[in-house]
Motif scaffolding. Structure first.
Motif, PDB file in Angstrom:
ATOM      1  N   ASN A   1     -39.661 -50.448 -29.515  1.00  0.00           N
ATOM      2  CA  ASN A   1     -38.840 -49.231 -29.699  1.00  0.00           C
ATOM      3  C   ASN A   1     -39.377 -47.917 -29.218  1.00  0.00           C
ATOM      4  OD1 ASN A   1     -36.865 -51.127 -30.834  1.00  0.00           O
ATOM      5  ND2 ASN A   1     -37.818 -50.655 -32.808  1.00  0.00           N
ATOM      6  N   VAL A   2     -40.078 -48.175 -27.965  1.00  0.00           N
ATOM      7  CA  VAL A   2     -40.588 -46.726 -27.260  1.00  0.00           C
ATOM      8  C   VAL A   2     -39.849 -46.549 -26.049  1.00  0.00           C
ATOM      9  CG1 VAL A   2     -42.680 -45.861 -26.157  1.00  0.00           C
ATOM     10  CG2 VAL A   2     -43.119 -47.196 -28.393  1.00  0.00           C
ATOM     11  N   ILE A   3     -39.602 -47.774 -25.332  1.00  0.00           N
ATOM     12  CA  ILE A   3     -38.789 -47.652 -24.115  1.00  0.00           C
ATOM     13  C   ILE A   3     -37.591 -48.452 -24.209  1.00  0.00           C
ATOM     14  CG2 ILE A   3     -40.464 -46.908 -22.474  1.00  0.00           C
ATOM     15  CD1 ILE A   3     -41.150 -49.675 -21.940  1.00  0.00           C
ATOM     16  N   LYS A   4     -36.481 -48.423 -23.584  1.00  0.00           N
ATOM     17  CA  LYS A   4     -35.182 -49.318 -23.654  1.00  0.00           C
ATOM     18  C   LYS A   4     -34.927 -50.010 -22.251  1.00  0.00           C
ATOM     19  CE  LYS A   4     -32.615 -46.052 -26.485  1.00  0.00           C
ATOM     20  NZ  LYS A   4     -32.180 -46.543 -27.784  1.00  0.00           N
ATOM     21  N   CYS A   5     -34.766 -51.032 -22.355  1.00  0.00           N
ATOM     22  CA  CYS A   5     -34.393 -52.111 -21.120  1.00  0.00           C
ATOM     23  C   CYS A   5     -33.126 -51.498 -20.682  1.00  0.00           C
ATOM     24  CB  CYS A   5     -34.224 -53.461 -21.554  1.00  0.00           C
ATOM     25  SG  CYS A   5     -34.020 -54.592 -20.221  1.00  0.00           S
TER      26      CYS A   5
ATOM     27  N   CYS B   1     -28.763 -57.509 -20.304  1.00  0.00           N
ATOM     28  CA  CYS B   1     -30.095 -57.891 -21.543  1.00  0.00           C
ATOM     29  C   CYS B   1     -29.243 -57.851 -22.818  1.00  0.00           C
ATOM     30  CB  CYS B   1     -31.189 -56.935 -21.590  1.00  0.00           C
ATOM     31  SG  CYS B   1     -32.344 -57.303 -22.491  1.00  0.00           S
ATOM     32  N   ILE B   2     -29.860 -58.754 -23.675  1.00  0.00           N
ATOM     33  CA  ILE B   2     -29.169 -58.997 -25.094  1.00  0.00           C
ATOM     34  C   ILE B   2     -29.287 -57.724 -25.717  1.00  0.00           C
ATOM     35  CG2 ILE B   2     -31.401 -60.096 -25.959  1.00  0.00           C
ATOM     36  CD1 ILE B   2     -27.708 -61.154 -26.924  1.00  0.00           C
ATOM     37  N   THR B   3     -30.391 -56.888 -25.414  1.00  0.00           N
ATOM     38  CA  THR B   3     -30.558 -55.769 -26.211  1.00  0.00           C
ATOM     39  C   THR B   3     -29.350 -54.644 -26.082  1.00  0.00           C
ATOM     40  OG1 THR B   3     -31.968 -54.849 -24.355  1.00  0.00           O
ATOM     41  CG2 THR B   3     -32.955 -55.767 -26.216  1.00  0.00           C
ATOM     42  N   SER B   4     -28.737 -54.786 -24.791  1.00  0.00           N
ATOM     43  CA  SER B   4     -27.427 -53.821 -24.572  1.00  0.00           C
ATOM     44  C   SER B   4     -26.328 -54.261 -25.305  1.00  0.00           C
ATOM     45  CB  SER B   4     -26.969 -54.088 -22.969  1.00  0.00           C
ATOM     46  OG  SER B   4     -28.087 -53.785 -22.183  1.00  0.00           O
ATOM     47  N   ILE B   5     -26.231 -55.514 -25.818  1.00  0.00           N
ATOM     48  CA  ILE B   5     -25.139 -56.083 -26.759  1.00  0.00           C
ATOM     49  C   ILE B   5     -25.425 -55.963 -27.966  1.00  0.00           C
ATOM     50  CG2 ILE B   5     -23.587 -58.152 -26.795  1.00  0.00           C
ATOM     51  CD1 ILE B   5     -24.638 -59.000 -24.167  1.00  0.00           C
ATOM     52  N   GLU B   6     -26.643 -56.444 -28.426  1.00  0.00           N
ATOM     53  CA  GLU B   6     -26.995 -56.324 -29.966  1.00  0.00           C
ATOM     54  C   GLU B   6     -28.021 -55.004 -30.217  1.00  0.00           C
ATOM     55  OE1 GLU B   6     -26.316 -58.738 -32.049  1.00  0.00           O
ATOM     56  OE2 GLU B   6     -25.155 -59.809 -30.556  1.00  0.00           O
ATOM     57  N   GLN B   7     -27.202 -54.054 -30.602  1.00  0.00           N
ATOM     58  CA  GLN B   7     -27.725 -52.671 -30.753  1.00  0.00           C
ATOM     59  C   GLN B   7     -28.941 -52.821 -31.711  1.00  0.00           C
ATOM     60  OE1 GLN B   7     -26.566 -50.289 -28.899  1.00  0.00           O
ATOM     61  NE2 GLN B   7     -25.386 -51.599 -27.824  1.00  0.00           N
ATOM     62  N   GLU B   8     -28.783 -53.596 -32.791  1.00  0.00           N
ATOM     63  CA  GLU B   8     -30.016 -53.435 -33.725  1.00  0.00           C
ATOM     64  C   GLU B   8     -31.150 -54.317 -33.565  1.00  0.00           C
ATOM     65  OE1 GLU B   8     -27.362 -57.119 -34.465  1.00  0.00           O
ATOM     66  OE2 GLU B   8     -26.753 -54.844 -34.312  1.00  0.00           O
ATOM     67  N   LEU B   9     -31.258 -55.117 -32.215  1.00  0.00           N
ATOM     68  CA  LEU B   9     -32.397 -55.533 -31.932  1.00  0.00           C
ATOM     69  C   LEU B   9     -33.512 -54.660 -31.485  1.00  0.00           C
ATOM     70  CD1 LEU B   9     -32.678 -58.857 -31.490  1.00  0.00           C
ATOM     71  CD2 LEU B   9     -32.009 -58.756 -29.245  1.00  0.00           C
ATOM     72  N   ASP B  10     -34.492 -54.885 -31.754  1.00  0.00           N
ATOM     73  CA  ASP B  10     -35.696 -54.125 -31.494  1.00  0.00           C
ATOM     74  C   ASP B  10     -35.845 -54.313 -29.879  1.00  0.00           C
ATOM     75  OD1 ASP B  10     -36.592 -53.055 -33.725  1.00  0.00           O
ATOM     76  OD2 ASP B  10     -37.807 -54.652 -33.907  1.00  0.00           O
ATOM     77  N   GLN B  11     -36.320 -53.166 -29.105  1.00  0.00           N
ATOM     78  CA  GLN B  11     -36.526 -52.998 -27.604  1.00  0.00           C
ATOM     79  C   GLN B  11     -37.873 -53.423 -27.661  1.00  0.00           C
ATOM     80  OE1 GLN B  11     -34.365 -52.082 -24.863  1.00  0.00           O
ATOM     81  NE2 GLN B  11     -32.517 -51.736 -26.234  1.00  0.00           N
TER      82      GLN B  11
END
Length: 145
Positions: free
Chosen positions: A99-103, A108-118
């Motif tokens: 959770n320091v930088i974003k993909c 990427c799954i992190t774009s869809i699943e907002q609560e997922l840790d980066q």
């Protein structure tokens, strides 16, 4: 000559690239702490010509060394107790940052699943390359902003 008082207990971040202290101040969330913080910008340095320094009067446990190592692993962390330097902590590139930088990959799954840790993993220590844990997208930003 500017004189900033000594601190009794806390830490001093030294050898920060000139002009980067405010970025580090925000990245480390020092603005959220209820303690005394002194920021010295563009101080003279024999080693670097100019440098920034941050003095913080609170426990070094409040400092996330992984984030600091990710931003710039050349920064010196001096731990102060009873007004004296008791320890110098060496920073290293962390094996992973959360959770320091974003993909930036839109698939990427992190774009869809907002609560997922980066989560980014250090995949090449020599070239200092981090990749997304989920899609392996290479981080293309600048760590030492």
């Amino acid at each position: 000559m500017l004189n900033v008082g000594r601190i009794e207990e806390g830490f001093v971040l030294d050898h920060i690239k000139a002009g980067k202290a405010m970025t580090i101040y925000h990245d480390l969330k020092l603005d959220k702490l209820d303690c005394c913080v002194a920021i010295i910008k563009n101080a003279r340095s024999n080693k670097m010509q100019k440098k920034d320094i941050i003095k913080v009067e609170c426990s070094v446990d409040m400092l996330d060394l992984d984030i600091l190592g990710f931003i710039d692993h050349n920064i010196t962390v001096n731990v102060i107790k009873n007004g004296e330097i008791t320890e110098k902590k060496e920073l290293h590139l962390p094996k992973q940052v959360v959770n320091v930088i974003k993909c930036k990959n839109p698939r990427c799954i992190t774009s869809i699943e907002q609560e997922l840790d980066q989560v980014f993993i250090l995949t090449d220590k020599e070239k200092e390359i981090y990749r997304c844990k989920y899609c392996e997208e290479k981080y293309r930003g600048h760590r030492n902003k």
